[in-house]
Design a protein around this motif. Sequence first.
Motif, short mmCIF file in Angstrom:
data_model
loop_
_atom_site.label_atom_id
_atom_site.label_comp_id
_atom_site.label_asym_id
_atom_site.label_seq_id
_atom_site.Cartn_x
_atom_site.Cartn_y
_atom_site.Cartn_z
N HIS A 122 0.81 -1.22 0.00
CA HIS A 122 0.00 0.00 0.00
C HIS A 122 0.84 1.27 0.00
O HIS A 122 0.49 2.26 -0.64
CB HIS A 122 -0.92 -0.01 1.22
CG HIS A 122 -1.80 1.20 1.32
ND1 HIS A 122 -2.97 1.32 0.61
CD2 HIS A 122 -1.67 2.36 2.03
CE1 HIS A 122 -3.53 2.48 0.88
NE2 HIS A 122 -2.77 3.13 1.74
N ARG A 123 1.96 1.25 0.73
CA ARG A 123 2.75 2.48 0.87
C ARG A 123 3.58 2.82 -0.37
O ARG A 123 4.20 3.88 -0.43
CB ARG A 123 3.67 2.37 2.09
CG ARG A 123 4.72 1.29 1.99
CD ARG A 123 5.60 1.28 3.24
NE ARG A 123 6.49 0.13 3.32
CZ ARG A 123 7.66 0.05 2.75
NH1 ARG A 123 8.09 1.05 2.01
NH2 ARG A 123 8.41 -1.02 2.89
N VAL A 124 3.62 1.93 -1.35
CA VAL A 124 4.41 2.18 -2.56
C VAL A 124 3.76 3.31 -3.38
O VAL A 124 2.57 3.27 -3.69
CB VAL A 124 4.52 0.89 -3.42
CG1 VAL A 124 5.17 1.20 -4.77
CG2 VAL A 124 5.32 -0.17 -2.68
N LYS A 125 4.57 4.30 -3.71
CA LYS A 125 4.07 5.41 -4.52
C LYS A 125 3.99 5.00 -5.98
O LYS A 125 4.71 4.11 -6.43
CB LYS A 125 4.98 6.63 -4.37
CG LYS A 125 5.01 7.20 -2.96
CD LYS A 125 5.98 8.37 -2.86
CE LYS A 125 6.03 8.92 -1.44
NZ LYS A 125 7.01 10.04 -1.32
N HIS A 126 3.11 5.65 -6.73
CA HIS A 126 2.96 5.38 -8.16
C HIS A 126 3.20 6.65 -8.96
O HIS A 126 2.88 7.75 -8.51
CB HIS A 126 1.56 4.82 -8.46
CG HIS A 126 1.43 3.36 -8.15
ND1 HIS A 126 1.59 2.85 -6.88
CD2 HIS A 126 1.14 2.30 -8.96
CE1 HIS A 126 1.42 1.54 -6.91
NE2 HIS A 126 1.15 1.18 -8.15
N GLN A 127 3.78 6.46 -10.14
CA GLN A 127 4.03 7.58 -11.05
C GLN A 127 3.77 7.10 -12.47
O GLN A 127 4.31 6.08 -12.89
CB GLN A 127 5.47 8.06 -10.89
CG GLN A 127 5.76 9.38 -11.59
CD GLN A 127 7.16 9.87 -11.26
OE1 GLN A 127 8.15 9.19 -11.51
NE2 GLN A 127 7.24 11.07 -10.68
N HIS A 138 14.13 -1.22 -4.47
CA HIS A 138 13.16 -2.31 -4.43
C HIS A 138 11.75 -1.76 -4.48
O HIS A 138 11.50 -0.62 -4.08
CB HIS A 138 13.31 -3.13 -3.15
CG HIS A 138 14.60 -3.88 -3.04
ND1 HIS A 138 14.91 -4.69 -1.97
CD2 HIS A 138 15.67 -3.94 -3.88
CE1 HIS A 138 16.11 -5.23 -2.14
NE2 HIS A 138 16.59 -4.77 -3.29
N ILE A 139 10.82 -2.58 -4.95
CA ILE A 139 9.41 -2.24 -4.91
C ILE A 139 8.73 -3.27 -4.00
O ILE A 139 8.49 -4.41 -4.41
CB ILE A 139 8.76 -2.26 -6.31
CG1 ILE A 139 9.55 -1.38 -7.28
CG2 ILE A 139 7.30 -1.79 -6.22
CD1 ILE A 139 9.05 -1.46 -8.72
N PRO A 140 8.47 -2.93 -2.74
CA PRO A 140 7.86 -3.90 -1.82
C PRO A 140 6.49 -4.36 -2.31
O PRO A 140 5.72 -3.57 -2.88
CB PRO A 140 7.73 -3.10 -0.51
CG PRO A 140 8.72 -1.99 -0.65
CD PRO A 140 8.74 -1.64 -2.10
N GLY A 141 6.20 -5.63 -2.08
CA GLY A 141 4.91 -6.16 -2.50
C GLY A 141 4.63 -7.52 -1.89
O GLY A 141 5.39 -8.00 -1.03
N TRP A 142 3.55 -8.14 -2.35
CA TRP A 142 3.07 -9.39 -1.75
C TRP A 142 2.64 -10.38 -2.84
O TRP A 142 2.19 -9.97 -3.91
CB TRP A 142 1.87 -9.13 -0.85
CG TRP A 142 2.05 -8.05 0.16
CD1 TRP A 142 1.63 -6.76 0.07
CD2 TRP A 142 2.72 -8.16 1.42
NE1 TRP A 142 1.98 -6.06 1.20
CE2 TRP A 142 2.63 -6.90 2.05
CE3 TRP A 142 3.35 -9.21 2.08
CZ2 TRP A 142 3.18 -6.66 3.30
CZ3 TRP A 142 3.89 -8.97 3.34
CH2 TRP A 142 3.80 -7.71 3.93
#
Length: 324
Positions: A122-127, A138-142
């Motif tokens: 959720h905290r990952v920003k998008h552009q 890194h791009i944290p995820g699940w």
Amino acid sequence: MRRLGSVQQKIACVFQTEVKEEQSRKRDCQQFQVVATENVNPVALEANVHCALATEKLDGTCCYVTVYKGQPYLWARLDRKPTKQAEKRFKKYQHSHRSSKGFTWSVEEDFKTVPETWTPAHRVKHQNGHPVPDEHGHIPGWVPVEKDNKQYCWHSAVVDHEAGAALVLRPSADDEDVLEIAAVPLAHLMEQTLELIGTNINGNPYGLGSKKQPVHCLVSHGSVRIRDPPPVDFQQLRSWFQESPEGRVEGIVWHCNDGTLVKVHRHHLGLRWPDGGTSLADRSVVVHVDGTTGEYDDSRDLFTRVSTLSGRRFSRLRDIQFDS
């Protein structure tokens, strides 16, 4: 693309930090260390860290429980990482600038592919519709933990999606000084992050199980409190980590009243981890996993083996073993 893991927020160090040109103790190929100064982080002061709840930072791998295929499901942490060529370019920039600020990524070209089920945290920003990498590249995820995925076999061992339960290590409701291993409904863990610890995770600092009879379990973040924590002071914390039996932990995470989380890791203070025994491993534990209902009928299944110990109490967590 759906974003998951609102509770998996970025956690700042409780102290202000500085960069030293020495090989990182935590990250391979990082030619500098981030170490704590003796000044408390203004973020921590603003959140009133001195009145916060101090909990043990556990050494495992992060998991998350949320819906998948219409039911509560365990998800494993999977960071999307750069390709070797992009990583080399990033490290070169990071070393020359002593920071990753200003580095430009092409998410479409610079990053490895991930499973279709992968979802950024959720905290990952998008552009421009693409997730933005963090300062480590890194791009944290699940990803959901599906039984046939061998990469996540140890995650699968602690969850039974058919029974809708997970093996959880937690303080006993009757005595917080005693731990218990229980089969907890996944529905009770919804939207929580947890740490998977055990025999085959991060070198097993807690001494759980053996190669022949591995033991793994989940621990909800924030559930293991630090009893009688030290003040938030650099020298007192360092002494506590070195001298107190309770200080044999990887670190502390403070849960502030306003929801802010701040942490300190032993390596921030120039201390080794692990360094001998651990506080968690020496705590007594009782097993409460009922196997009489027939849900766990595979003799090789961890639930089945743990259920044979139901009602047993061990003087130390690391002493758990199954009867031959």
